[in-house]
Design a protein around this motif. Structure first.
Motif, PDB file in Angstrom:
ATOM      1  N   SER A   1      40.862  23.350  26.592  1.00  0.00           N
ATOM      2  CA  SER A   1      41.693  22.375  27.279  1.00  0.00           C
ATOM      3  C   SER A   1      40.826  21.563  28.228  1.00  0.00           C
ATOM      4  CB  SER A   1      42.798  23.094  28.060  1.00  0.00           C
ATOM      5  OG  SER A   1      43.609  22.168  28.744  1.00  0.00           O
ATOM      6  N   LEU A   2      41.263  20.344  28.488  1.00  0.00           N
ATOM      7  CA  LEU A   2      40.615  19.493  29.483  1.00  0.00           C
ATOM      8  C   LEU A   2      41.623  18.485  29.974  1.00  0.00           C
ATOM      9  CD1 LEU A   2      39.889  16.493  28.064  1.00  0.00           C
ATOM     10  CD2 LEU A   2      38.245  17.905  26.901  1.00  0.00           C
TER      11      LEU A   2
ATOM     12  N   GLY B   1      29.216  24.841  20.209  1.00  0.00           N
ATOM     13  CA  GLY B   1      29.072  23.389  20.159  1.00  0.00           C
ATOM     14  C   GLY B   1      30.370  22.659  20.440  1.00  0.00           C
ATOM     15  N   LEU B   2      31.465  23.387  20.596  1.00  0.00           N
ATOM     16  CA  LEU B   2      32.745  22.755  20.875  1.00  0.00           C
ATOM     17  C   LEU B   2      32.691  21.983  22.190  1.00  0.00           C
ATOM     18  CD1 LEU B   2      35.718  22.190  20.282  1.00  0.00           C
ATOM     19  CD2 LEU B   2      36.266  24.423  21.320  1.00  0.00           C
ATOM     20  N   GLY B   3      32.047  22.530  23.202  1.00  0.00           N
ATOM     21  CA  GLY B   3      31.948  21.835  24.485  1.00  0.00           C
ATOM     22  C   GLY B   3      31.272  20.487  24.345  1.00  0.00           C
ATOM     23  N   SER B   4      30.194  20.433  23.602  1.00  0.00           N
ATOM     24  CA  SER B   4      29.471  19.181  23.374  1.00  0.00           C
ATOM     25  C   SER B   4      30.361  18.164  22.666  1.00  0.00           C
ATOM     26  CB  SER B   4      28.213  19.459  22.557  1.00  0.00           C
ATOM     27  OG  SER B   4      27.508  18.280  22.312  1.00  0.00           O
ATOM     28  N   ARG B   5      31.084  18.622  21.652  1.00  0.00           N
ATOM     29  CA  ARG B   5      31.980  17.721  20.919  1.00  0.00           C
ATOM     30  C   ARG B   5      33.105  17.212  21.815  1.00  0.00           C
ATOM     31  NH1 ARG B   5      31.350  21.915  17.140  1.00  0.00           N
ATOM     32  NH2 ARG B   5      33.561  22.471  17.259  1.00  0.00           N
ATOM     33  N   LEU B   6      33.613  18.076  22.693  1.00  0.00           N
ATOM     34  CA  LEU B   6      34.673  17.654  23.599  1.00  0.00           C
ATOM     35  C   LEU B   6      34.161  16.645  24.632  1.00  0.00           C
ATOM     36  CD1 LEU B   6      36.653  20.950  24.156  1.00  0.00           C
ATOM     37  CD2 LEU B   6      37.497  18.847  23.109  1.00  0.00           C
ATOM     38  N   LEU B   7      32.946  16.830  25.100  1.00  0.00           N
ATOM     39  CA  LEU B   7      32.379  15.850  26.034  1.00  0.00           C
ATOM     40  C   LEU B   7      32.195  14.502  25.347  1.00  0.00           C
ATOM     41  CD1 LEU B   7      29.844  18.109  27.956  1.00  0.00           C
ATOM     42  CD2 LEU B   7      32.022  17.180  28.812  1.00  0.00           C
ATOM     43  N   ASP B   8      31.758  14.516  24.102  1.00  0.00           N
ATOM     44  CA  ASP B   8      31.651  13.262  23.343  1.00  0.00           C
ATOM     45  C   ASP B   8      33.031  12.631  23.159  1.00  0.00           C
ATOM     46  OD1 ASP B   8      28.902  13.587  23.093  1.00  0.00           O
ATOM     47  OD2 ASP B   8      29.006  14.301  21.003  1.00  0.00           O
ATOM     48  N   TRP B   9      34.035  13.452  22.856  1.00  0.00           N
ATOM     49  CA  TRP B   9      35.392  12.951  22.684  1.00  0.00           C
ATOM     50  C   TRP B   9      35.890  12.334  23.989  1.00  0.00           C
ATOM     51  CZ3 TRP B   9      40.034  14.148  25.036  1.00  0.00           C
ATOM     52  CH2 TRP B   9      41.173  13.613  24.438  1.00  0.00           C
ATOM     53  N   ALA B  10      35.638  13.004  25.121  1.00  0.00           N
ATOM     54  CA  ALA B  10      36.071  12.480  26.420  1.00  0.00           C
ATOM     55  C   ALA B  10      35.382  11.150  26.711  1.00  0.00           C
ATOM     56  CB  ALA B  10      35.799  13.503  27.519  1.00  0.00           C
ATOM     57  N   CYS B  11      34.101  11.031  26.368  1.00  0.00           N
ATOM     58  CA  CYS B  11      33.404   9.744  26.534  1.00  0.00           C
ATOM     59  C   CYS B  11      34.063   8.676  25.667  1.00  0.00           C
ATOM     60  CB  CYS B  11      31.925   9.874  26.180  1.00  0.00           C
ATOM     61  SG  CYS B  11      30.915  10.432  27.547  1.00  0.00           S
ATOM     62  N   ASP B  12      34.443   9.032  24.472  1.00  0.00           N
ATOM     63  CA  ASP B  12      35.116   8.079  23.596  1.00  0.00           C
ATOM     64  C   ASP B  12      36.448   7.645  24.198  1.00  0.00           C
ATOM     65  OD1 ASP B  12      35.235   6.622  21.058  1.00  0.00           O
ATOM     66  OD2 ASP B  12      36.888   7.980  20.598  1.00  0.00           O
TER      67      ASP B  12
END
Length: 177
Positions: free
Chosen positions: A64-65, A100-111
């Protein structure tokens, strides 16, 4: 895995992630997130405001975020707060940490920030949690400054430029319920 806006049906699952995260932090000697009542209140408020997102894997909430506006205790007018989207309550369940889920979520948040025409994804992190600060720096965040606010353990401020679109990631955006 799918990411979607959290609903009131997700409150218990997100609170469970918070409790698990508290225990994990405390077992590592990090006295972060010690006020559970405040944390639960923030979770409920974030979900009610439509700012909280959950990641589902096989119909189970695994992360969650929250993406919202600036915390005025930390970000000043000089930071041009409206130029950024702000990340809060970033939690990943233990079976999915280190995948790697954290990295993908950070990329998603940037998007998400880019789609909202923001220049930055920003966050405040616990001042004493150096491992977490290193994690964010390894994922493209820059340390802006560290501030001390009475009654707050957070205050290490970071931002990541949104820049050009990232490569597609395997998180699928689910429609709102």
């Amino acid at each position: 895995m799918k990411i979607r806006a959290a609903t009131t049906d997700d409150v218990d699952a997100v609170i469970a992630l918070r409790i698990e995260s508290e225990a994990w932090l405390h077992s590592a000697g990090i006295q972060q997130w010690v006020d559970r009542a405040r944390g639960v209140r923030n979770i409920r408020d974030g979900i009610a405001a439509g700012n909280t997102y959950v990641v589902e894997h096989e119909s189970t909430v695994v992360a969650s975020l929250t993406l919202a506006g600036p915390d005025p205790d930390f970000w000043t007018d000089a930071d041009i707060p409206s130029s950024a989207l702000y990340l809060y309550k970033f939690m990943i369940g233990s079976p999915h940490r280190g995948t790697g889920l954290g990295s993908r979520l950070l990329d998603w948040a940037c998007d998400q920030a880019r789609q909202r025409q923001k220049l930055w994804l920003r966050l405040d992190c616990w001042r004493e949690n150096k491992a977490l600060q290193r994690y964010y720096m390894q994922h493209g965040f820059q340390h802006v400054r560290t501030v001390v606010v009475a009654g707050r353990g957070s205050g290490a401020l970071f931002q990541r430029p949104v820049l050009a679109p990232q490569p597609s990631h395997p998180l699928q955006q689910a429609s709102r319920r």
